[in-house]
Design a protein around this motif. Structure first.
Motif, short mmCIF file in Angstrom:
data_model
loop_
_atom_site.label_atom_id
_atom_site.label_comp_id
_atom_site.label_asym_id
_atom_site.label_seq_id
_atom_site.Cartn_x
_atom_site.Cartn_y
_atom_site.Cartn_z
N ASP A 55 1.34 -15.86 14.16
CA ASP A 55 1.63 -15.94 12.73
C ASP A 55 0.32 -15.73 12.00
OD1 ASP A 55 2.35 -16.45 10.16
OD2 ASP A 55 2.93 -18.54 10.48
N PHE A 56 0.13 -14.51 11.50
CA PHE A 56 -1.12 -14.17 10.83
C PHE A 56 -1.07 -14.46 9.32
CE2 PHE A 56 -2.02 -10.67 14.21
CZ PHE A 56 -2.47 -11.64 15.09
N SER A 57 -0.05 -15.15 8.86
CA SER A 57 0.08 -15.41 7.42
C SER A 57 -0.75 -16.61 6.98
CB SER A 57 1.55 -15.65 7.05
OG SER A 57 2.05 -16.83 7.66
N SER A 58 -1.42 -17.28 7.91
CA SER A 58 -2.29 -18.41 7.56
C SER A 58 -3.50 -18.40 8.47
CB SER A 58 -1.55 -19.74 7.68
OG SER A 58 -1.31 -20.05 9.05
N GLU A 59 -4.59 -18.97 8.00
CA GLU A 59 -5.78 -19.04 8.83
C GLU A 59 -5.52 -19.87 10.08
OE1 GLU A 59 -10.47 -20.46 8.63
OE2 GLU A 59 -9.24 -20.42 6.81
N ALA A 60 -4.75 -20.96 9.92
CA ALA A 60 -4.43 -21.80 11.08
C ALA A 60 -3.65 -21.01 12.12
CB ALA A 60 -3.63 -23.03 10.62
N GLY A 61 -2.73 -20.18 11.67
CA GLY A 61 -1.96 -19.36 12.60
C GLY A 61 -2.83 -18.35 13.33
N ASP A 85 1.98 -5.34 7.24
CA ASP A 85 3.08 -5.84 6.40
C ASP A 85 3.22 -4.90 5.21
OD1 ASP A 85 4.81 -7.21 4.67
OD2 ASP A 85 4.03 -9.17 5.26
N TRP A 86 4.34 -4.14 5.20
CA TRP A 86 4.58 -3.13 4.16
C TRP A 86 5.38 -3.76 3.01
CZ3 TRP A 86 2.89 1.20 2.32
CH2 TRP A 86 3.72 2.11 1.64
N THR A 87 4.82 -4.78 2.39
CA THR A 87 5.50 -5.46 1.29
C THR A 87 5.19 -4.76 -0.03
OG1 THR A 87 5.42 -7.60 2.40
CG2 THR A 87 5.72 -7.63 0.03
N PRO A 88 6.22 -4.37 -0.79
CA PRO A 88 5.96 -3.76 -2.10
C PRO A 88 5.52 -4.82 -3.11
CG PRO A 88 8.32 -4.03 -1.76
CD PRO A 88 7.66 -4.43 -0.47
N ASP A 89 4.87 -4.37 -4.16
CA ASP A 89 4.43 -5.29 -5.21
C ASP A 89 5.62 -5.89 -5.92
OD1 ASP A 89 1.72 -4.67 -4.70
OD2 ASP A 89 1.88 -2.88 -5.95
N ARG A 90 5.49 -7.17 -6.25
CA ARG A 90 6.53 -7.87 -7.04
C ARG A 90 5.87 -8.50 -8.25
NH1 ARG A 90 9.85 -11.74 -3.06
NH2 ARG A 90 7.75 -12.40 -2.44
N ALA A 97 1.27 -14.94 -3.86
CA ALA A 97 1.54 -15.28 -2.46
C ALA A 97 1.64 -14.03 -1.60
CB ALA A 97 2.82 -16.10 -2.37
N ASP A 98 2.24 -12.97 -2.15
CA ASP A 98 2.34 -11.71 -1.42
C ASP A 98 0.95 -11.15 -1.11
OD1 ASP A 98 5.08 -11.82 -1.46
OD2 ASP A 98 5.32 -10.36 -3.09
N PHE A 103 -3.53 -9.98 2.59
CA PHE A 103 -4.95 -10.16 2.87
C PHE A 103 -5.16 -10.79 4.24
CE2 PHE A 103 -8.07 -13.66 2.98
CZ PHE A 103 -9.23 -12.92 3.09
N ARG A 104 -4.37 -11.79 4.56
CA ARG A 104 -4.54 -12.47 5.85
C ARG A 104 -4.16 -11.54 7.01
NH1 ARG A 104 -6.09 -17.51 4.90
NH2 ARG A 104 -5.30 -18.64 3.07
N VAL A 105 -3.06 -10.80 6.86
CA VAL A 105 -2.60 -9.92 7.94
C VAL A 105 -3.54 -8.74 8.14
CG1 VAL A 105 -0.75 -8.36 8.69
CG2 VAL A 105 -0.18 -10.59 7.69
N HIS A 106 -3.94 -8.10 7.04
CA HIS A 106 -4.70 -6.85 7.14
C HIS A 106 -6.22 -7.04 7.20
CE1 HIS A 106 -1.08 -4.88 4.93
NE2 HIS A 106 -0.88 -4.98 6.23
N MET A 107 -6.71 -8.21 6.74
CA MET A 107 -8.16 -8.39 6.68
C MET A 107 -8.64 -9.62 7.42
SD MET A 107 -9.04 -7.18 2.76
CE MET A 107 -10.78 -7.46 3.01
N GLN A 108 -8.07 -10.79 7.08
CA GLN A 108 -8.61 -12.01 7.70
C GLN A 108 -8.33 -12.07 9.20
OE1 GLN A 108 -7.06 -15.98 6.66
NE2 GLN A 108 -9.18 -16.59 6.31
N ALA A 109 -7.13 -11.68 9.61
CA ALA A 109 -6.82 -11.71 11.04
C ALA A 109 -7.74 -10.77 11.82
CB ALA A 109 -5.35 -11.37 11.28
N PRO A 110 -7.88 -9.50 11.43
CA PRO A 110 -8.84 -8.64 12.15
C PRO A 110 -10.27 -9.19 12.11
CG PRO A 110 -7.36 -7.30 10.85
CD PRO A 110 -7.11 -8.72 10.45
N TYR A 111 -10.67 -9.71 10.96
CA TYR A 111 -12.03 -10.25 10.83
C TYR A 111 -12.28 -11.38 11.82
CZ TYR A 111 -16.02 -12.63 8.63
OH TYR A 111 -17.23 -13.23 8.39
N LEU A 112 -11.38 -12.34 11.86
CA LEU A 112 -11.56 -13.49 12.74
C LEU A 112 -11.38 -13.12 14.21
CD1 LEU A 112 -9.79 -16.31 10.68
CD2 LEU A 112 -12.26 -15.96 11.02
#
Length: 237
Positions: A55-61, A85-90, A97-98, A103-112
């Motif tokens: 679960d890459f949606s949180s740093e803990a995950g 995650d191909w989420t369109p803008d809302r 939150a989107d 950011f976590r999926v595309h940047m923070q997860a690869p970074y960590l």
């Protein structure tokens, strides 16, 4: 062939699954991350692919995944950051939150994962070790409907440069920027024709072209810090 596995995040479907299965066919052990259970996973496990929930949606995950990855293997031949995650803008309250999730999926997860995975890559006995970021053609021009997606993929593209400089010469870090590789299950003929018209090649090539690009990076000892476009010549339109 390497005794150390290749990690592909988001490897349970589409491009990630194709690359994972092709690597296994070429004799490489493979570990994938997946976000939710799906029927395809059982077939992949039968082929010897190790599937780890993430679960890459949180740093803990993200950190939990890294800890379980280190329990699974003591070394890695390569890391392929394919989770997306191909989420369109809302509009409204969901927008923040989107953006944070993307950011976590595309940047923070690869970074960590790159930071914590460095020791796993260095433990590989092979002369070449790789990190590959899957970015997107949209990074070049932005997007009217997927601004958060485009921005965070652009951040991933920039991480390619930073990690390439940071980890050279022992670890090569590159990116692949695809566009219109596969159609979605819900894409109709009108969408397909419109999408084909965006490139001079005018085709939907299928995931094999991405695997060819990945294979090139995994096999070339003299390439680092580059983004390899796989977009059918969209820049020529």
């Amino acid at each position: 062939m390497s005794a150390s596995p290749i990690l592909i995040t988001g490897g349970a479907q589409r491009l990630g699954r194709h690359c994972a299965e092709r690597l296994v066919e070429d004799g490489h052990p493979v570990i994938i991350s997946y976000r939710r259970e799906r029927p395809e996973l059982e077939a992949m496990r039968r082929r010897g692919i190790v599937a780890l929930y993430a679960d890459f949606s949180s740093e803990a995950g993200i950190l939990d995944f890294i800890a379980r990855l280190k329990d699974e293997t003591q070394s890695l031949r390569a890391i392929v950051h394919n989770a997306s995650d191909w989420t369109p803008d809302r509009q409204g309250d969901e927008a923040g939150a989107d953006f944070e999730r993307l950011f976590r999926v595309h940047m923070q997860a690869p970074y960590l994962i790159n930071l914590h995975g460095r020791e796993l890559l260095e433990a590989c006995g092979e002369p070449q070790r790789d990190i590959v970021h899957m970015t997107d053609y949209v990074v070049q021009k932005g997007s009217k409907q997927h601004a958060a997606y485009a921005a965070t993929k652009a951040g991933l593209a920039n991480l390619t440069l930073s990690f390439a400089a940071m980890y050279a010469p022992a670890i090569q870090v590159n990116a692949i920027a695809p566009a219109l590789i596969m159609l979605g299950a819900d894409d109709d003929q009108a969408y397909a024709e419109q999408a084909r018209a965006k490139s001079v090649m005018g085709m939907v090539p299928g995931p094999g072209v991405v695997y060819q690009s990945l294979r090139y990076l995994l096999d070339n000892r003299y390439v680092t810090g580059i983004t390899l476009p796989v977009d059918g010549g969209r820049h020529l339109r």
